[in-house]
Scaffold this motif. Structure first.
Motif, PDB file in Angstrom:
ATOM      1  N   THR A 146     -13.282   2.911   8.446  1.00 25.53           N
ATOM      2  CA  THR A 146     -13.076   2.827   6.998  1.00 25.53           C
ATOM      3  C   THR A 146     -13.828   1.670   6.369  1.00 25.53           C
ATOM      4  O   THR A 146     -13.542   1.308   5.241  1.00 25.53           O
ATOM      5  N   GLU A 147     -14.784   1.073   7.069  1.00 29.39           N
ATOM      6  CA  GLU A 147     -15.445  -0.113   6.525  1.00 29.39           C
ATOM      7  C   GLU A 147     -16.510   0.265   5.499  1.00 29.39           C
ATOM      8  O   GLU A 147     -17.501   0.888   5.822  1.00 29.39           O
ATOM      9  N   TYR A 148     -16.260  -0.104   4.264  1.00 28.60           N
ATOM     10  CA  TYR A 148     -17.230   0.096   3.204  1.00 28.60           C
ATOM     11  C   TYR A 148     -17.904  -1.218   2.823  1.00 28.60           C
ATOM     12  O   TYR A 148     -18.962  -1.232   2.239  1.00 28.60           O
ATOM     13  N   HIS A 149     -17.261  -2.310   3.140  1.00 31.04           N
ATOM     14  CA  HIS A 149     -17.844  -3.644   3.061  1.00 31.04           C
ATOM     15  C   HIS A 149     -17.076  -4.501   4.056  1.00 31.04           C
ATOM     16  O   HIS A 149     -15.976  -4.131   4.483  1.00 31.04           O
ATOM     17  N   SER A 164       0.835  -1.184   0.000  1.00 30.74           N
ATOM     18  CA  SER A 164       0.000   0.000   0.000  1.00 30.74           C
ATOM     19  C   SER A 164       0.880   1.247   0.000  1.00 30.74           C
ATOM     20  O   SER A 164       1.825   1.343   0.785  1.00 30.74           O
ATOM     21  N   THR A 193     -12.890  -4.550   5.482  1.00 30.71           N
ATOM     22  CA  THR A 193     -12.074  -3.436   5.007  1.00 30.71           C
ATOM     23  C   THR A 193     -11.662  -2.470   6.111  1.00 30.71           C
ATOM     24  O   THR A 193     -11.105  -1.429   5.830  1.00 30.71           O
ATOM     25  N   ILE A 234      -9.309  -0.882   8.752  1.00 35.29           N
ATOM     26  CA  ILE A 234      -7.854  -0.792   8.792  1.00 35.29           C
ATOM     27  C   ILE A 234      -7.406  -0.598  10.228  1.00 35.29           C
ATOM     28  O   ILE A 234      -7.933   0.265  10.940  1.00 35.29           O
ATOM     29  N   HIS A 288     -10.778  -7.105   9.496  1.00 34.41           N
ATOM     30  CA  HIS A 288      -9.809  -6.019   9.321  1.00 34.41           C
ATOM     31  C   HIS A 288      -8.504  -6.532   8.720  1.00 34.41           C
ATOM     32  O   HIS A 288      -8.227  -7.721   8.743  1.00 34.41           O
TER      33      HIS A 288
END
Length: 179
Positions: A133-136, A2, A139, A141, A94
């Motif tokens: 930061t969870e969009y699905h 990343s 995810t 972090i 995560h």
């Protein structure tokens, strides 16, 4: 890798039965040995700005350079893990990035717009923070400090996995104060 965080170092799975999960991962997937702590000694735990007493069981093992984490909530303290379960999910919750420069990395990420939600400490220089930061599912972090005994534990776990022959698949966590 990343460009914001470096390499993903850990994949964290929330499970309903950690003993069954360790058995499956070691026996069927050949990942181990698992280092198991039935009550992780988390201090200064906060979730959405409030302090709670959380009781989580955790098991750690490596698959190559990637650490696998199994997490079971043992009480109903508010947490991202509990929210994940209450949403009907199990499995990958995560991914974690490790740092020895926690304060600088945390400041940089917050400046980039990441919002801390959950955090605490496991041993000296073992702080961790989860970002909103969870969009699905899977995810979220985590930024995890590995400058102290927790980093030594993680190294020991990785080394134990190298050439592991399947014997003694579940082992106790060592006392972090001895590392």
């Amino acid at each position: 890798m990343s460009r914001f965080f470096g390499d993903i170092r850990q994949a964290g799975y929330v499970v309903k039965d950690i003993e069954a999960a360790m058995d499956y991962w070691s026996r069927v997937l050949g990942i181990g040995p698992w280092f198991y702590n039935p009550r992780v000694p988390i201090v200064n735990y906060t979730y959405r700005g409030e302090r709670y007493e959380v009781h989580n069981s955790v098991a750690l093992a490596n698959s190559g350079p990637l650490q696998m984490e199994l997490i079971q909530c043992r009480n109903d303290a508010p947490s991202m893990y509990r929210d994940f379960l209450q949403a009907g999910n199990t499995g990958l919750q995560h991914v974690a990035y490790w740092t020895e420069n926690y304060d600088a990395d945390l400041a940089r990420l917050v400046a980039q717009g990441f919002k801390p939600v959950m955090g605490g400490e496991v041993g000296e220089k073992g702080r961790f923070i989860y970002f909103d930061t969870e969009y699905h599912p899977g995810t979220v972090i985590e930024l995890s400090e590995v400058a102290g005994p927790k980093g030594k534990l993680f190294k020991m776990i990785r080394e134990a996995s190298q050439g592991w022959d399947g014997t003694d698949p579940v082992r106790p966590f060592p006392d972090l104060s001895t590392l």
